[in-house]
Motif scaffolding. Structure first.
Motif, PDB file in Angstrom:
ATOM      1  N   ALA A  42       0.995  -1.247  -0.029  1.00  0.00           N
ATOM      2  CA  ALA A  42      -0.056   0.141  -0.024  1.00  0.00           C
ATOM      3  C   ALA A  42       0.956   1.214   0.293  1.00  0.00           C
ATOM      4  CB  ALA A  42      -0.940  -0.248   1.176  1.00  0.00           C
ATOM      5  N   LEU A  43       1.623   1.359  -1.235  1.00  0.00           N
ATOM      6  CA  LEU A  43       2.850   2.460  -1.222  1.00  0.00           C
ATOM      7  C   LEU A  43       2.224   3.432  -2.250  1.00  0.00           C
ATOM      8  CD1 LEU A  43       5.516   3.287  -0.634  1.00  0.00           C
ATOM      9  CD2 LEU A  43       6.490   1.606  -2.270  1.00  0.00           C
ATOM     10  N   ASP A  44       2.694   4.612  -1.986  1.00  0.00           N
ATOM     11  CA  ASP A  44       2.485   5.746  -2.939  1.00  0.00           C
ATOM     12  C   ASP A  44       3.828   5.779  -3.575  1.00  0.00           C
ATOM     13  OD1 ASP A  44       3.109   8.318  -4.228  1.00  0.00           O
ATOM     14  OD2 ASP A  44       1.188   8.979  -3.202  1.00  0.00           O
ATOM     15  N   VAL A  45       4.343   5.456  -4.651  1.00  0.00           N
ATOM     16  CA  VAL A  45       5.586   5.308  -5.255  1.00  0.00           C
ATOM     17  C   VAL A  45       6.377   6.467  -5.449  1.00  0.00           C
ATOM     18  CG1 VAL A  45       6.992   4.403  -7.137  1.00  0.00           C
ATOM     19  CG2 VAL A  45       4.912   3.164  -6.450  1.00  0.00           C
ATOM     20  N   GLU A  46       5.489   7.624  -5.856  1.00  0.00           N
ATOM     21  CA  GLU A  46       6.031   8.952  -6.022  1.00  0.00           C
ATOM     22  C   GLU A  46       6.156   9.585  -4.694  1.00  0.00           C
ATOM     23  OE1 GLU A  46       6.598  10.286  -8.889  1.00  0.00           O
ATOM     24  OE2 GLU A  46       5.838   8.496  -9.741  1.00  0.00           O
ATOM     25  N   LYS A  47       5.603   9.332  -3.597  1.00  0.00           N
ATOM     26  CA  LYS A  47       5.857  10.134  -2.341  1.00  0.00           C
ATOM     27  C   LYS A  47       6.663   9.263  -1.353  1.00  0.00           C
ATOM     28  CE  LYS A  47       1.758  12.990  -2.279  1.00  0.00           C
ATOM     29  NZ  LYS A  47       0.551  13.237  -1.670  1.00  0.00           N
ATOM     30  N   LEU A  48       6.861   7.929  -1.775  1.00  0.00           N
ATOM     31  CA  LEU A  48       7.347   6.834  -1.105  1.00  0.00           C
ATOM     32  C   LEU A  48       6.961   6.735   0.325  1.00  0.00           C
ATOM     33  CD1 LEU A  48      11.214   6.875  -2.177  1.00  0.00           C
ATOM     34  CD2 LEU A  48       9.383   5.195  -2.599  1.00  0.00           C
ATOM     35  N   LYS A  49       5.633   6.928   0.613  1.00  0.00           N
ATOM     36  CA  LYS A  49       4.988   6.805   1.872  1.00  0.00           C
ATOM     37  C   LYS A  49       3.785   5.784   1.576  1.00  0.00           C
ATOM     38  CE  LYS A  49       5.602  11.561   3.551  1.00  0.00           C
ATOM     39  NZ  LYS A  49       5.061  12.664   3.905  1.00  0.00           N
ATOM     40  N   ARG A  50       3.413   5.106   3.014  1.00  0.00           N
ATOM     41  CA  ARG A  50       2.016   4.512   2.933  1.00  0.00           C
ATOM     42  C   ARG A  50       0.764   5.250   2.331  1.00  0.00           C
ATOM     43  NH1 ARG A  50       1.975   2.386   8.215  1.00  0.00           N
ATOM     44  NH2 ARG A  50       0.871   4.200   8.791  1.00  0.00           N
ATOM     45  N   LEU A  51       0.137   4.826   1.775  1.00  0.00           N
ATOM     46  CA  LEU A  51      -1.208   5.337   1.137  1.00  0.00           C
ATOM     47  C   LEU A  51      -1.882   5.720   2.315  1.00  0.00           C
ATOM     48  CD1 LEU A  51      -2.144   2.893  -1.727  1.00  0.00           C
ATOM     49  CD2 LEU A  51      -1.366   5.195  -2.131  1.00  0.00           C
ATOM     50  N   PRO A  52      -2.721   6.853   2.235  1.00  0.00           N
ATOM     51  CA  PRO A  52      -3.404   7.517   3.320  1.00  0.00           C
ATOM     52  C   PRO A  52      -4.548   6.557   3.590  1.00  0.00           C
ATOM     53  CG  PRO A  52      -3.122   9.138   1.635  1.00  0.00           C
ATOM     54  CD  PRO A  52      -2.512   7.836   0.920  1.00  0.00           C
ATOM     55  N   GLU A  53      -5.231   6.090   2.764  1.00  0.00           N
ATOM     56  CA  GLU A  53      -6.465   5.061   3.075  1.00  0.00           C
ATOM     57  C   GLU A  53      -6.074   3.726   3.700  1.00  0.00           C
ATOM     58  OE1 GLU A  53      -5.570   5.067  -1.464  1.00  0.00           O
ATOM     59  OE2 GLU A  53      -5.299   6.484  -0.018  1.00  0.00           O
ATOM     60  N   ALA A  54      -4.544   3.535   3.782  1.00  0.00           N
ATOM     61  CA  ALA A  54      -4.065   2.261   4.601  1.00  0.00           C
ATOM     62  C   ALA A  54      -4.030   2.689   5.971  1.00  0.00           C
ATOM     63  CB  ALA A  54      -2.758   1.958   3.869  1.00  0.00           C
ATOM     64  N   ASP A  55      -4.976   3.374   6.565  1.00  0.00           N
ATOM     65  CA  ASP A  55      -4.925   3.703   7.993  1.00  0.00           C
ATOM     66  C   ASP A  55      -5.023   2.738   8.910  1.00  0.00           C
ATOM     67  OD1 ASP A  55      -7.773   3.282   6.957  1.00  0.00           O
ATOM     68  OD2 ASP A  55      -8.408   5.138   8.032  1.00  0.00           O
ATOM     69  N   THR A  56      -5.694   1.532   8.872  1.00  0.00           N
ATOM     70  CA  THR A  56      -5.765   0.485   9.564  1.00  0.00           C
ATOM     71  C   THR A  56      -4.853  -0.713   8.991  1.00  0.00           C
ATOM     72  OG1 THR A  56      -7.717  -0.403   8.856  1.00  0.00           O
ATOM     73  CG2 THR A  56      -8.077   1.422  10.587  1.00  0.00           C
ATOM     74  N   LEU A  57      -4.824  -1.561   9.888  1.00  0.00           N
ATOM     75  CA  LEU A  57      -4.098  -2.843   9.465  1.00  0.00           C
ATOM     76  C   LEU A  57      -4.964  -3.603   8.590  1.00  0.00           C
ATOM     77  CD1 LEU A  57      -2.638  -4.396  12.890  1.00  0.00           C
ATOM     78  CD2 LEU A  57      -1.275  -3.415  11.086  1.00  0.00           C
ATOM     79  N   GLU A  58      -6.496  -3.627   8.785  1.00  0.00           N
ATOM     80  CA  GLU A  58      -7.287  -4.371   8.010  1.00  0.00           C
ATOM     81  C   GLU A  58      -7.320  -3.537   6.553  1.00  0.00           C
ATOM     82  OE1 GLU A  58      -7.622  -3.589  10.958  1.00  0.00           O
ATOM     83  OE2 GLU A  58      -7.970  -5.584  11.719  1.00  0.00           O
ATOM     84  N   ASN A  59      -7.277  -2.367   6.409  1.00  0.00           N
ATOM     85  CA  ASN A  59      -7.226  -1.683   5.203  1.00  0.00           C
ATOM     86  C   ASN A  59      -5.947  -1.804   4.291  1.00  0.00           C
ATOM     87  OD1 ASN A  59      -9.923  -0.515   5.755  1.00  0.00           O
ATOM     88  ND2 ASN A  59      -9.417   1.172   6.276  1.00  0.00           N
ATOM     89  N   GLU A  60      -5.021  -1.800   5.226  1.00  0.00           N
ATOM     90  CA  GLU A  60      -3.789  -2.184   4.492  1.00  0.00           C
ATOM     91  C   GLU A  60      -3.666  -3.246   3.554  1.00  0.00           C
ATOM     92  OE1 GLU A  60       1.243  -1.393   4.798  1.00  0.00           O
ATOM     93  OE2 GLU A  60      -0.315  -0.716   6.466  1.00  0.00           O
ATOM     94  N   ALA A  61      -4.200  -4.286   4.473  1.00  0.00           N
ATOM     95  CA  ALA A  61      -4.021  -5.759   3.864  1.00  0.00           C
ATOM     96  C   ALA A  61      -4.917  -5.706   2.667  1.00  0.00           C
ATOM     97  CB  ALA A  61      -4.450  -6.796   4.843  1.00  0.00           C
ATOM     98  N   ARG A  62      -6.314  -5.395   2.931  1.00  0.00           N
ATOM     99  CA  ARG A  62      -7.263  -5.332   1.832  1.00  0.00           C
ATOM    100  C   ARG A  62      -6.675  -4.364   0.407  1.00  0.00           C
ATOM    101  NH1 ARG A  62      -9.820  -1.505  -0.003  1.00  0.00           N
ATOM    102  NH2 ARG A  62      -9.641  -0.198   1.832  1.00  0.00           N
ATOM    103  N   ILE A  63      -6.090  -3.467   0.504  1.00  0.00           N
ATOM    104  CA  ILE A  63      -5.409  -2.497  -0.303  1.00  0.00           C
ATOM    105  C   ILE A  63      -4.269  -3.527  -1.028  1.00  0.00           C
ATOM    106  CG2 ILE A  63      -3.972  -0.584  -0.736  1.00  0.00           C
ATOM    107  CD1 ILE A  63      -5.448   0.981   1.281  1.00  0.00           C
TER     108      ILE A  63
END
Length: 135
Positions: A42-63
């Motif tokens: 769940a990575l924004d490749v341009e910003k090299l940061k976790r995507l903001p919508e990956a705010d919970t563990l469950e959301n990150e796994a789903r993404i």
């Protein structure tokens, strides 16, 4: 890209290019014609940061799993073609959420081989999935 076996036979290996990734000298995956290898974070490749919508563990796994699904579908494959998942979590306490995400994704089964590993993942992401799918 053509590679040569030790016995002199040639075999085609296709490296998958995805905008934003190749500038780091990386590919988004590879295909041997029999197997597809790819990963997701769940990575924004341009910003090299976790995507903001990956705010919970469950959301990150789903993404991460949604990304896998999109990349498989682009090659005419689906989740039932996955034979192995290497699942990285940055902390052992995240494993339950990771397993719940994988279980929901593959339900009702069959389930591929799953290899869980606790390791550092780039850019403060908490999960990374690497899959092998039969083509």
């Amino acid at each position: 890209r053509l590679s040569t076996e030790s016995d002199g036979r040639s075999r085609m290996v296709e490296f998958i290019v995805r905008p934003g990734v190749n500038k780091y000298g990386l590919s988004a995956g590879a295909s041997t014609g029999k197997f597809l290898f790819l990963g997701s974070m769940a990575l924004d490749v341009e910003k090299l940061k976790r995507l903001p919508e990956a705010d919970t563990l469950e959301n990150e796994a789903r993404i991460c799993l949604d990304i896998v699904e999109t990349r498989l579908n682009a090659r005419g494959l689906g989740k039932r073609d996955i034979v192995k998942v290497t699942a990285y979590a940055t902390d052992v306490s995240y494993m339950d959420a990771m397993y719940r995400g994988l279980e929901a994704y593959f339900a009702p089964g069959p389930f591929p081989a799953i290899c869980p590993i606790v390791a550092t993942v780039a850019a403060v992401c908490r999960f990374e999935f690497e899959i092998i799918a039969a083509e």
